[in-house]
Each structure stands twice: as structure tokens, then as C-alpha cells.
Design an enzyme around this catalytic site. Structure first.
Site, mmCIF file in Angstrom:
data_model
loop_
_atom_site.group_PDB
_atom_site.id
_atom_site.type_symbol
_atom_site.label_atom_id
_atom_site.label_comp_id
_atom_site.label_asym_id
_atom_site.label_seq_id
_atom_site.Cartn_x
_atom_site.Cartn_y
_atom_site.Cartn_z
ATOM 1 N N GLY A 45 0.787 -1.228 0.000
ATOM 2 C CA GLY A 45 0.000 0.000 0.000
ATOM 3 C C GLY A 45 0.818 1.276 0.000
ATOM 4 C CG HIS A 72 16.278 10.100 -13.858
ATOM 5 N ND1 HIS A 72 17.529 9.622 -14.127
ATOM 6 C CD2 HIS A 72 15.555 9.959 -14.999
ATOM 7 C CE1 HIS A 72 17.579 9.212 -15.388
ATOM 8 N NE2 HIS A 72 16.381 9.407 -15.939
ATOM 9 C CG ASP A 74 16.834 8.409 -8.873
ATOM 10 O OD1 ASP A 74 16.486 8.974 -9.929
ATOM 11 O OD2 ASP A 74 17.966 7.913 -8.718
ATOM 12 C CG HIS A 75 18.439 12.451 -8.776
ATOM 13 N ND1 HIS A 75 19.699 12.638 -8.265
ATOM 14 C CD2 HIS A 75 18.420 11.182 -9.271
ATOM 15 C CE1 HIS A 75 20.406 11.534 -8.447
ATOM 16 N NE2 HIS A 75 19.658 10.636 -9.054
ATOM 17 C CG HIS A 138 21.954 10.324 -16.150
ATOM 18 N ND1 HIS A 138 22.319 9.042 -15.825
ATOM 19 C CD2 HIS A 138 20.884 10.632 -15.359
ATOM 20 C CE1 HIS A 138 21.491 8.596 -14.882
ATOM 21 N NE2 HIS A 138 20.613 9.540 -14.590
ATOM 22 C CG ASP A 160 22.092 9.786 -11.145
ATOM 23 O OD1 ASP A 160 22.638 9.999 -10.057
ATOM 24 O OD2 ASP A 160 20.979 9.237 -11.262
ATOM 25 C CG ASP A 194 26.156 7.350 -10.546
ATOM 26 O OD1 ASP A 194 25.748 6.398 -9.851
ATOM 27 O OD2 ASP A 194 25.748 7.573 -11.706
ATOM 28 C CG HIS A 364 18.381 -0.505 -21.155
ATOM 29 N ND1 HIS A 364 17.861 0.760 -21.072
ATOM 30 C CD2 HIS A 364 19.046 -0.728 -19.989
ATOM 31 C CE1 HIS A 364 18.196 1.285 -19.896
ATOM 32 N NE2 HIS A 364 18.911 0.403 -19.229
ATOM 33 N N GLY A 367 22.522 4.317 -17.930
ATOM 34 C CA GLY A 367 22.874 5.736 -17.934
ATOM 35 C C GLY A 367 23.961 6.056 -16.924
ATOM 36 C CG HIS A 368 23.740 5.085 -13.421
ATOM 37 N ND1 HIS A 368 23.673 6.151 -12.566
ATOM 38 C CD2 HIS A 368 22.454 4.718 -13.669
ATOM 39 C CE1 HIS A 368 22.406 6.417 -12.290
ATOM 40 N NE2 HIS A 368 21.642 5.567 -12.944
HETATM 41 ZN ZN LIG Z 1 19.677 8.612 -9.762
HETATM 42 ZN ZN LIG Z 2 19.329 9.579 -12.921
#
Ligand SMILES: [Zn+2]
Ligand SMILES: [Zn+2]
Length: 555
Positions: A45, A72, A74-75, A138, A160, A194, A364, A367-368
Site C-alpha cells: 500500500g 529523474h 529519484d532526484h 546520463h 548521475d 555515482d 538498452h 545511464g550510469h
Molecule cells: Zn539517480
Molecule cells: Zn538519474
């Protein structure tokens, strides 16, 4: 003596997600990124997980702003939540700000939030800091590394990044500027870099290699409709998919709210180039033969309500998938999403469609930066101190090893975690472990922030089920008038466990009778005794610990 500088890690060190740290000097705070984490399967949940903002909330007046390295989730995903309690301007590339703005707008916070665009290479004063924005490549365009010039020296944060020498838009990681910053007097005091791919040897391939793979794939499947799922923010990927599609005589339909929104923004900003006459609305797609259509959609993480998941389960209004389709998942599952992605892939195979993903074709790339790129950066900037950031603990440990191999002194490498605070004062670095609150803040999109307690209850219900026992007691005599009745969800299947339930009822009846016999006719005593007795019975008989809810009625 120069003013000391503190770095406080609020998230992203020990997990992939909710990246957030702050740099502080002369009582002023600059926050770098403010991200969310996607929930793990053991967080029922929960829609998303935030950093604990207590540290910033308690110092709201000291916050100068937030540097957004890229857009992104996560940022950037946590900005709308932090902005509820703390006001601050956001500095980032025009694209980062454009992508981040809708969440802030939805939260009704856009009016009082200043968005300040910065250019590649720009050097800007933010409070007591001078921040230099350095372009990096990235998986979203226009990402930044940043150099923070502080009274103690230069702190370089990689953001990143990868070192893509042939990026789709020609905007490379600016190695010359990074080298130049490092060659100035004082050099780079500390590098924060990173760690996502610190376990991966070699170099991360260029984004351009995906374009080549897509062109081959599209040529090999002439006559079939091709559906490509990717991150909506991965605009270079979207561009390359569109080029491969148009190159094989297809029209492109974008599906998914964020995909349509981001593509529209990127086309307006001139960041991607897709001729208008090759773009169609999804409801027009059935008018074209399958071989002339390419659908570009969201849902590459198998998110249950996404466009891709709806297609896989035959629930999408316009896209009915079958033998004439090739589904391409042009992304890699973020930790925690693997099983959702697998489920979607299986569902597509059941429809007769072919599925191409990064496990069976080079559709794919990450990006890191991988190990060689990470070492390259370490060699280029020769930091005196090094702290790996952005990764699970093991990624950071590996990254620390790369730093040692690259010549950083062992006593100058610190593997930190969320909540740690680093103080730099006159060439000395101290790490105060667990100095600030940095636990998970769980957000349930409907009920808002939920605590550990609620989550514990949900886990218990999910894993053990619930047992409710009803009993009605005469207030004066203490005699049982009706019940006990037992109702359960998730403990045992009631119709198959009749005798067990009968035994449970008998046990509760005895317990209630004992409790009332000794004169304790009060409601609370009866309740407690019913719960304790039933809990013990269930645990002994079935080794389970369901939630037990005693309901005692008095008449
Ligand atoms: Zn990130
Ligand atoms: Zn990122």
C-alpha cells in the site's frame, strides 16, 4: 581559519532512490537533489518513499535552495513534498525544471516556488556557495555534475553520469571543464560520485549503440507493429526509437500520460526532433496496417496500471496485442520491479506477441558509469577525499575500492550512509555516524504519510491474516449471551478448518467464563483475556500470528 563545511546525507546512500544531501556553511544550507524511492514488495500500500526531512524542516530558514542535478524521480520526485514545509528556489537545467514542474504544480506549490534555470558551464553564487554546473551524459538529457566552491575548498559532485563519447545530442560529459576545475589551485578537495554501476567492469556502452540495435530490429520485423516501452524521461531513447520507426516507414503514436507530456515539452524545447506528419494519435493507429505503426509507451517497469501493463492484459482501449506485434522493453528493471516486468513479459508471450528486452537483445544501455569510467573520473580530478554516493551499500564499497586503486589515500575514503554527517574543517574531515534522522518516510497516495506502525500492521495482515472474535456478555451476570463467533481472513480456510475453529471457540468461551467468574465483568478484562487466549491457541496449533481483534458486546 576558514569556516567549516558540513555535508549531511539524507538519502541515496544505501539504496537506489530518494537521493538527497545538503552542504552547509556559515549557517546556510544548499540542498542537492530531493528524490523519492519506489516501494519494495514488502511495503504494502505504499506508493513512494521519501527521505526524512526533519533536519531541513528544523532549519527551514537556513535553506538557500535546491540544486537539481537532473529530473529523474529519484532526484526530483520529493521536491513537492519538501516544498510543503520549506520554501526555496530550485536551480537546474531548463529541461530538468520543466520535467520537475508538473508534480510541484499538481501539489499547488508552483506559485511560491522560484525555478531558476542555469546554463551548461555557468558559475553562480547561491548564498555562501559558488556553484559551477558541468554538463554530464546520463539517461535523461541535460544532466549536471556540480562543483561547490566552499570556504574549505571545492567539493565536486558527479551527479548521475556516464562518459558517453557519442551521445545522441552531442552534449558530452565536459571532461575538459572537470579537468580544469581539478587543475586550479587547491584542486578538488572532495569528490562525491555515482556508485550505481561500481560493480560493473569495463565501460558502459554509448546510447548510440541502442539506436543501431533498434534500426536492425525494426528492419527485421517489417510488416509487424512494434510497441516500445521506455522511461518517459529518456528523451534520447524516444528520439532513437522514433528515428528507427520513421526510417522503416512507420508512424509513431505516443501512449501514457507522462510520455505524451514529456515528448510535447521536449519537442517545444527543440530537444527532440520528430516530424509532425509522422506522429499520430493512438486512436488513429488502427487505421494503419501493423507494419506502418510504432507505439511508444510508458510502463517499462511493469507498473500495474501503466499503458504497457494494460496492453499485456488486453485492457488497453486502442492497442490489442497479438501475433502481429513485437514488444520491445527498452529499459532495465529498477530493483524491486523485476517481478512486475516478468509478469508483463509473460502476459505478452501468451498473446502470441514476440518480446524483445535487454536480456535477449542490446535494446538498452545504462545511464550510469561503469568501473573504467569511474576510475577515469577519479584520475581526472584527483580528489583528496572521496565519498561514494548513489547506490546500495555494496555498490559504495566497490566504488571505494576503485578510489583506493586510483590513488586516493585509504584514510581519506569514507563509505557513508543515510543520516551521516561529514564535517570539513581546516583540512580535516570528521564523520559523525547516524547524526541526523534519515529513516524512510512512507507515502500512501490516498491517506498521506504513514508511519512504521501502519506498515507493520499491513505486513502482518498480508502475511498472517486477521481473526476477529465476537462475544456478547450480560453486563450484570457476566454470562455469555451469544458467541463466541470467529471470523477470519487469511488465517485458515474456514470451511476446511471447522473443527479447529470449533476448538478455538471453545477455548475463548472458557477464557471468557474464567474471566467473568472471578468477578471481572468489565469490558477491557474480557477483551484482553479473549485476545490473549486466542493468540496463544492459534500460535500453538498453527504457528501463525494473525492480527486478533476481540469484539466484546455487553447487554
Ligand atoms: Zn539517480
Ligand atoms: Zn538519474
Amino acid at each position: 581559519m576558514a569556516d567549516p563545511v558540513k555535508i549531511t546525507f539524507l538519502g541515496g546512500l544505501g539504496e537506489i532512490g530518494r537521493n538527497c544531501f545538503c552542504i552547509e556553511t556559515q549557517g546556510r544550507i544548499l540542498v542537492v537533489d530531493c528524490g523519492i524511492m519506489f516501494p519494495e514488495p514488502d511495503m504494502p500500500g505504499v506508493d513512494l518513499v521519501l527521505p526524512d526531512f526533519t533536519y531541513l524542516r528544523e532549519r527551514a530558514d537556513a535553506v538557500e535552495g535546491v540544486v537539481l542535478t537532473h529530473a529523474h524521480e529519484d532526484h526530483a520526485g520529493g521536491l513537492a513534498f519538501l516544498l510543503r514545509d520549506v520554501s526555496f528556489p530550485i536551480f537546474g537545467s531548463p529541461l530538468s525544471l520543466g520535467l520537475a514542474r508538473s508534480r510541484i504544480e499538481e501539489a499547488g506549490l508552483l506559485d511560491r516556488t522560484q525555478m531558476i534555470p542555469v546554463r551548461d558551464g555557468e558559475r553562480r553564487e547561491i548564498g555562501p556557495f559558488e556553484v559551477e554546473f558541468v554538463p554530464v551524459t546520463h539517461s535523461v538529457p541535460h544532466a549536471f555534475a556540480a562543483a561547490y566552491h566552499t570556504p574549505q575548498g571545492t567539493i565536486l559532485h558527479s551527479g548521475d553520469f556516464k562518459i558517453d563519447l557519442t551521445p545522441v545530442d552531442g552534449r558530452r560529459t565536459d571532461l575538459a571543464s572537470l579537468g580544469e576545475i581539478a587543475r586550479r589551485p587547491g584542486g578538488v578537495l572532495m569528490l562525491l560520485s555515482d556508485s550505481t554501476n561500481a560493480e560493473r567492469p569495463g565501460y558502459t556502452p554509448s546510447e548510440s549503440t541502442v539506436g543501431a540495435a533498434l534500426r536492425t530490429l525494426f528492419r527485421d520485423h517489417e510488416g509487424k507493429r512494434i510497441i516500445v516501452a521506455s522511461f518517459a524521461s529518456h528523451l534520447h531513447r524516444v528520439q532513437q526509437v522514433a528515428e528507427a520507426a520513421i526510417g522503416t516507414g512507420r508512424r509513431v503514436a505516443f501512449v501514457g500520460r507522462s510520455m505524451i507530456k514529456n515528448v510535447t515539452l521536449a519537442r517545444e524545447m527543440g530537444l527532440i526532433d520528430i516530424p509532425a506528419d509522422r506522429v499520430i494519435d493512438i486512436d488513429e493507429a488502427p487505421n494503419y496496417p501493423p507494419g506502418e505503426v510504432c507505439v511508444v509507451c510508458t510502463g517499462s517497469q511493469g507498473e500495474p496500471m501503466s499503458a504497457l501493463a494494460l496492453m499485456a492484459s488486453h485492457e488497453h482501449k486502442y492497442v490489442k496485442v497479438g501475433e502481429d506485434d513485437v514488444v520491445v522493453i527498452s529499459a532495465h528493471a529498477i530493483p524491486g520491479n523485476e517481478s512486475n516486468v516478468s509478469r508483463v513479459i509473460d502476459a505478452f508471450y501468451r498473446t502470441g506477441a514476440k518480446v524483445v528486452h535487454d536480456g535477449n537483445a542490446p535494446v538498452h544501455v545504462s545511464g550510469h558509469a561503469s568501473q573504467e569510467e569511474l576510475k577515469f573520473l577519479l584520475n581526472l580530478v584527483e580528489p583528496e577525499y572521496f565519498i561514494p554516493v548513489h547506490g546500495e551499500f555494496r555498490h559504495m564499497v566497490h566504488h571505494a575500492e576503485l578510489a583506493l586503486a586510483s590513488g586516493v589515500k585509504p584514510e581519506n575514503v569514507f563509505v557513508c550512509e543515510d543520516g551521516d554527517q561529514v564535517t570539513i574543517s581546516d583540512q580535516h574531515v570528521d564523520v559523525d555516524r547516524q547524526a541526523v534522522p534519515a529513516g524512510y518516510t512512507y507515502v500512501d497516495g490516498i491517506v498521506g504519510d504513514i508511519g512504521q506502525g501502519v506498515l507493520r500492521d499491513r505486513r502482518q495482515l498480508a502475511e498472517e491474516g486477521v481473526v476477529v472474535v465476537f462475544v456478547t456478555v450480560d453486563r450484570r451476570s457476566g454470562k455469555i449471551v451469544s458467541g463466541p463467533e470467529i471470523v477470519t481472513k487469511g488465517w485458515v480456510h474456514a470451511t476446511e478448518a471447522e473443527s479447529l475453529l470449533e476448538e478455538a471457540r471453545e477455548t475463548v468461551r472458557k477464557a471468557v467464563e474464567d474471566a467473568t467468574e472471578s468477578g471481572g465483568t468489565d469490558f477491557e478484562t474480557v477483551r484482553r483475556s479473549a485476545r490473549r487466549t486466542l493468540g496463544k491457541f492459534i500460535s500453538e496449533k498453527t504457528k501463525r500470528r494473525p492480527a486478533i481483534i476481540p469484539v466484546v458486546l455487553e447487554v
